[in-house]
Write a protein that holds these residues in place. Structure first.
Motif, mmCIF file in Angstrom:
data_model
loop_
_atom_site.group_PDB
_atom_site.id
_atom_site.type_symbol
_atom_site.label_atom_id
_atom_site.label_comp_id
_atom_site.label_asym_id
_atom_site.label_seq_id
_atom_site.Cartn_x
_atom_site.Cartn_y
_atom_site.Cartn_z
ATOM 1 N N TYR A 153 51.499 53.166 -10.069
ATOM 2 C CA TYR A 153 52.199 54.520 -10.030
ATOM 3 C C TYR A 153 53.411 54.742 -8.920
ATOM 4 O O TYR A 153 53.495 53.898 -8.171
ATOM 5 C CB TYR A 153 51.283 55.685 -9.676
ATOM 6 C CG TYR A 153 50.988 55.738 -8.218
ATOM 7 C CD1 TYR A 153 51.605 56.483 -7.293
ATOM 8 C CD2 TYR A 153 49.669 54.913 -7.480
ATOM 9 C CE1 TYR A 153 51.220 56.623 -5.943
ATOM 10 C CE2 TYR A 153 49.565 55.145 -6.096
ATOM 11 C CZ TYR A 153 50.011 56.079 -5.434
ATOM 12 O OH TYR A 153 50.016 56.211 -4.191
ATOM 13 N N TYR A 154 54.402 55.553 -9.500
ATOM 14 C CA TYR A 154 55.521 55.858 -8.573
ATOM 15 C C TYR A 154 55.389 57.297 -8.099
ATOM 16 O O TYR A 154 55.674 58.110 -9.236
ATOM 17 C CB TYR A 154 56.708 55.441 -9.178
ATOM 18 C CG TYR A 154 58.164 56.052 -8.345
ATOM 19 C CD1 TYR A 154 58.702 55.132 -7.547
ATOM 20 C CD2 TYR A 154 58.390 57.011 -8.501
ATOM 21 C CE1 TYR A 154 59.823 55.262 -6.561
ATOM 22 C CE2 TYR A 154 59.627 57.564 -7.645
ATOM 23 C CZ TYR A 154 60.329 56.581 -6.909
ATOM 24 O OH TYR A 154 61.296 57.020 -6.300
ATOM 25 N N CYS A 155 55.270 57.674 -7.045
ATOM 26 C CA CYS A 155 55.277 58.921 -6.494
ATOM 27 C C CYS A 155 55.446 59.265 -5.188
ATOM 28 O O CYS A 155 54.555 58.616 -4.325
ATOM 29 C CB CYS A 155 53.991 59.660 -7.003
ATOM 30 S SG CYS A 155 53.959 61.550 -6.420
ATOM 31 N N GLU A 156 56.714 59.583 -4.687
ATOM 32 C CA GLU A 156 57.277 59.629 -3.544
ATOM 33 C C GLU A 156 56.311 60.632 -2.580
ATOM 34 O O GLU A 156 56.052 60.232 -1.502
ATOM 35 C CB GLU A 156 58.453 59.944 -3.496
ATOM 36 C CG GLU A 156 59.500 58.938 -3.738
ATOM 37 C CD GLU A 156 61.042 59.425 -3.620
ATOM 38 O OE1 GLU A 156 61.272 60.241 -2.727
ATOM 39 O OE2 GLU A 156 61.862 58.785 -4.101
ATOM 40 N N GLN A 157 55.741 61.712 -3.230
ATOM 41 C CA GLN A 157 55.009 62.337 -2.297
ATOM 42 C C GLN A 157 53.595 61.874 -2.050
ATOM 43 O O GLN A 157 52.785 62.646 -1.592
ATOM 44 C CB GLN A 157 54.958 63.795 -2.964
ATOM 45 C CG GLN A 157 56.467 64.383 -3.287
ATOM 46 C CD GLN A 157 56.817 64.111 -4.631
ATOM 47 O OE1 GLN A 157 56.902 62.930 -5.226
ATOM 48 N NE2 GLN A 157 57.335 65.011 -5.671
ATOM 49 N N ILE A 158 53.044 60.631 -2.541
ATOM 50 C CA ILE A 158 51.942 60.377 -2.414
ATOM 51 C C ILE A 158 51.864 59.042 -1.790
ATOM 52 O O ILE A 158 51.829 57.706 -2.422
ATOM 53 C CB ILE A 158 50.964 60.253 -3.679
ATOM 54 C CG1 ILE A 158 50.906 61.574 -4.491
ATOM 55 C CG2 ILE A 158 49.550 59.736 -3.210
ATOM 56 C CD1 ILE A 158 50.214 61.576 -5.812
ATOM 57 N N PRO A 159 52.441 59.073 -0.819
ATOM 58 C CA PRO A 159 52.438 57.750 0.175
ATOM 59 C C PRO A 159 51.016 56.908 0.436
ATOM 60 O O PRO A 159 51.209 55.713 0.732
ATOM 61 C CB PRO A 159 53.282 57.865 1.585
ATOM 62 C CG PRO A 159 52.517 59.311 1.812
ATOM 63 C CD PRO A 159 52.534 59.997 0.525
ATOM 64 N N ASP A 160 50.256 57.545 0.441
ATOM 65 C CA ASP A 160 48.705 56.940 0.855
ATOM 66 C C ASP A 160 48.208 56.598 -0.405
ATOM 67 O O ASP A 160 47.129 57.668 -0.960
ATOM 68 C CB ASP A 160 48.071 57.738 1.767
ATOM 69 C CG ASP A 160 46.772 56.881 2.328
ATOM 70 O OD1 ASP A 160 46.464 55.916 1.782
ATOM 71 O OD2 ASP A 160 46.286 57.516 3.423
ATOM 72 N N THR A 161 47.779 55.410 -1.152
ATOM 73 C CA THR A 161 47.068 55.180 -2.173
ATOM 74 C C THR A 161 45.784 55.588 -2.153
ATOM 75 O O THR A 161 45.052 55.946 -3.096
ATOM 76 C CB THR A 161 47.312 53.863 -2.654
ATOM 77 O OG1 THR A 161 48.683 53.685 -2.741
ATOM 78 C CG2 THR A 161 46.627 53.382 -3.833
ATOM 79 N N LYS A 162 45.101 55.364 -0.912
ATOM 80 C CA LYS A 162 43.606 55.494 -0.655
ATOM 81 C C LYS A 162 43.254 56.937 -0.796
ATOM 82 O O LYS A 162 42.245 57.296 -1.504
ATOM 83 C CB LYS A 162 43.175 55.106 0.823
ATOM 84 C CG LYS A 162 41.716 55.356 1.057
ATOM 85 C CD LYS A 162 41.527 54.904 2.417
ATOM 86 C CE LYS A 162 40.072 54.892 2.710
ATOM 87 N NZ LYS A 162 39.388 56.458 2.418
ATOM 88 N N PRO A 205 39.891 51.292 -12.229
ATOM 89 C CA PRO A 205 40.855 50.232 -12.098
ATOM 90 C C PRO A 205 41.382 50.087 -10.906
ATOM 91 O O PRO A 205 41.542 50.758 -9.899
ATOM 92 C CB PRO A 205 41.753 50.816 -13.304
ATOM 93 C CG PRO A 205 41.716 52.390 -13.096
ATOM 94 C CD PRO A 205 40.222 52.480 -12.681
ATOM 95 N N VAL A 206 42.154 48.777 -10.898
ATOM 96 C CA VAL A 206 42.969 48.654 -9.572
ATOM 97 C C VAL A 206 44.194 49.531 -9.820
ATOM 98 O O VAL A 206 44.596 49.909 -10.665
ATOM 99 C CB VAL A 206 43.583 47.023 -9.666
ATOM 100 C CG1 VAL A 206 44.489 47.130 -8.492
ATOM 101 C CG2 VAL A 206 42.541 46.161 -9.382
ATOM 102 N N ILE A 207 44.469 50.302 -8.492
ATOM 103 C CA ILE A 207 45.641 51.202 -8.612
ATOM 104 C C ILE A 207 46.747 50.946 -7.242
ATOM 105 O O ILE A 207 46.044 50.611 -6.005
ATOM 106 C CB ILE A 207 45.063 52.605 -8.248
ATOM 107 C CG1 ILE A 207 44.002 53.017 -9.443
ATOM 108 C CG2 ILE A 207 46.236 53.703 -8.174
ATOM 109 C CD1 ILE A 207 43.586 54.457 -9.256
ATOM 110 N N GLU A 208 47.755 50.740 -7.787
ATOM 111 C CA GLU A 208 48.815 50.085 -6.855
ATOM 112 C C GLU A 208 50.061 51.055 -6.800
ATOM 113 O O GLU A 208 50.141 51.660 -7.772
ATOM 114 C CB GLU A 208 49.391 48.708 -7.092
ATOM 115 C CG GLU A 208 48.052 47.672 -7.012
ATOM 116 C CD GLU A 208 48.710 46.235 -7.150
ATOM 117 O OE1 GLU A 208 49.680 46.336 -7.509
ATOM 118 O OE2 GLU A 208 47.848 45.269 -7.163
ATOM 119 N N LYS A 209 50.828 51.398 -5.793
ATOM 120 C CA LYS A 209 51.870 52.040 -5.696
ATOM 121 C C LYS A 209 53.246 51.167 -5.702
ATOM 122 O O LYS A 209 53.019 50.076 -4.916
ATOM 123 C CB LYS A 209 51.923 52.964 -4.541
ATOM 124 C CG LYS A 209 53.322 53.732 -4.273
ATOM 125 C CD LYS A 209 53.300 54.715 -3.060
ATOM 126 C CE LYS A 209 54.593 55.446 -2.885
ATOM 127 N NZ LYS A 209 54.713 56.352 -1.903
#
Length: 460
Positions: free
Chosen positions: A407-416, A432-436
């Motif tokens: 995902y690309y979302c500047e306002q969510i810096p913390d994937t956890k 699923p595996v989730i990465e920024k």
């Protein structure tokens, strides 16, 4: 044509702009003021460049290049250049935001800094607020200062505000409220920031692209008050050129100007364009903005005798992500632009891009309109963005179940934090595996290259 070009050039050389001094040096016309520089360059093949640079941060506020064809069109572009140049006067004050945990200690320092700046006629303005408001308000400022007690949040702030300069206030300066030292620290940090590396990232391509020709790819990126057309020329898979146009508003004519210019300089065999919206039968449809919903394909087909293919921008990003990994054949890419109400999703299923009936696959607004969340009220905070993106991902995981989501979302810096929100509804054993990612341009252009090369191979 030659006479008209020189007439136009003479017209520009005789122009004056209030508050700007003009200089002419061979093939360059420069307009200079205390707050901005405007440059018009006249190049071979009647190619003209126009750029506006804001002196406070050395950033381009406006940049176009086009091949002269007729006077009316060229004068209209000059007028946009002049308007952008004049508008920089409203933006020349360096706006600085001080952040701490509560905003109280930085409020006092901000007051002292404003008094100091006024005393020495330094064009800086300072505000202060708590870190909690940074996600919503930070983009309104040029520089973010973090108090020593929250300097550990630097990476988080940098991730959320990628296009802003984030500075930690040294404890020695903050403890003494040393106004002069703070001014010097800001100035030196700005100089370093101006020299940062902005070259394209080197993507590790792990799939075959099968490009046997020279392809021009273009992509449309909107960010806050700026819109860009980024473009790249690939000779087979080798990059020959990367450039962009920067304006407040874009028209199809801007893409036409780029294609016209490139066809003059390079032997291009195929053009691929990535743009927002549902692109069905050559006509984009979007909830936001997209070129007046006209038939874009027919427009370009009538302009150029060269094959052109249109694709959704997020689909191109998804393909670009897929090409640079080898862990799975099933992945999805979610793109949540800053300030946008809805996200877009691109899906790769069994190694192939899935667009679905009428190319509506991944258009989350069709779901979010009826979901139990109100995007208009959510996108201004980190918690709201997490809820909004989680809402879209819940539907994606339930319906598509990809192995991996990027995902690309500047306002969510913390994937956890995003994963924690998802686990409310999605069991951990099926998550699923989730990465920024913080990159979109290079993935979009690479993905569009693949899609254009695929079209060329199958249809030509």
């Amino acid at each position: 044509m030659e006479d008209n070009y020189h007439t136009f050039r003479n017209q520009l050389e005789n122009k004056t702009i209030k508050e700007f001094t003009k200089s002419i040096d061979k093939n360059k016309l420069t307009f200079e003021s205390s707050y901005a520089t405007g440059i018009i360059s006249f190049n071979a093949h009647h190619i003209i460049e126009m750029e506006v640079i804001n002196k406070k941060d050395a950033k381009s506020e406006f940049y176009i290049h086009f091949q002269y064809n007729n006077n009316a069109h060229a004068l209209a572009l000059y007028q946009e250049f002049q308007d952008a140049l004049i508008q920089t006067k409203k933006k020349h004050t360096l706006s600085v935001l001080l952040c701490c945990s509560g905003g109280l200690t930085t409020s006092y320092f901000a007051m002292l800094l404003n008094e100091g700046a006024q005393a020495i006629s330094l064009d800086y303005h300072f505000d202060a607020m708590s870190f909690d408001h940074l996600y919503h308000k930070g983009n309104n400022y040029d520089v973010i200062l973090l108090a020593p007690q929250i300097s550990y949040k630097h990476k988080e702030a940098e991730s959320a505000l990628r296009h802003k300069l984030i500075i930690d206030i040294p404890a020695s300066i903050f403890a003494r409220y040393d106004v002069g030292a703070m001014f010097h620290h800001i100035a030196s940090s700005l100089e370093t920031y101006k020299k940062r590396d902005t070259s394209p990232i080197d993507l590790p391509i792990k799939k075959d692209i099968h490009n046997t020709t020279t392809i021009l790819v273009l992509g449309y990126i909107r960010h806050m008050d700026k819109t860009r057309i980024v473009y790249r020329i690939y000779d087979h898979n080798k990059i020959l050129l990367t450039n962009e146009v920067i304006k407040s508003h874009l028209r199809l004519e801007d893409m036409r100007d780029i294609i016209t210019m490139i066809l003059t300089l390079y032997d291009i065999k195929m053009v691929g364009i990535a743009m927002p919206g549902i692109i069905n039968n050559g006509t984009p449809y979007s909830e936001s903005d997209t070129f007046s919903y006209e038939n874009v394909y027919e427009y370009f087909k009538n302009q150029f005798d060269i094959p052109i293919v249109l694709n959704n921008d997020v689909n191109a990003m998804a393909v670009g992500q897929y090409l640079t990994q080898d862990e799975t054949e099933n992945l999805s890419f979610l793109f949540q632009p800053r300030g946008a109400i809805y996200s877009g999703i691109g899906n790769i299923i069994d190694g192939k891009l899935h667009t679905g009936h009428a190319h509506v696959s991944g258009e989350s607004f069709l779901v979010m309109k009826h979901a139990n969340c109100s995007p208009q009220d959510l996108y201004t905070t980190e918690e709201g963005e997490i809820k909004m993106v989680a809402c879209a991902l819940n539907a994606l995981i339930a319906m598509v179940a990809p192995d991996k989501i990027i995902y690309y979302c500047e306002q969510i810096p913390d994937t956890k934090k995003l994963i924690d929100a998802l686990t409310v509804d999605i069991p951990e054993n099926v998550m699923p595996v989730i990465e920024k990612t913080i990159h979109i341009k290079d993935y979009m252009l690479l993905g569009e290259l693949y899609l254009a090369a695929q079209y060329y191979h199958e249809h030509l």
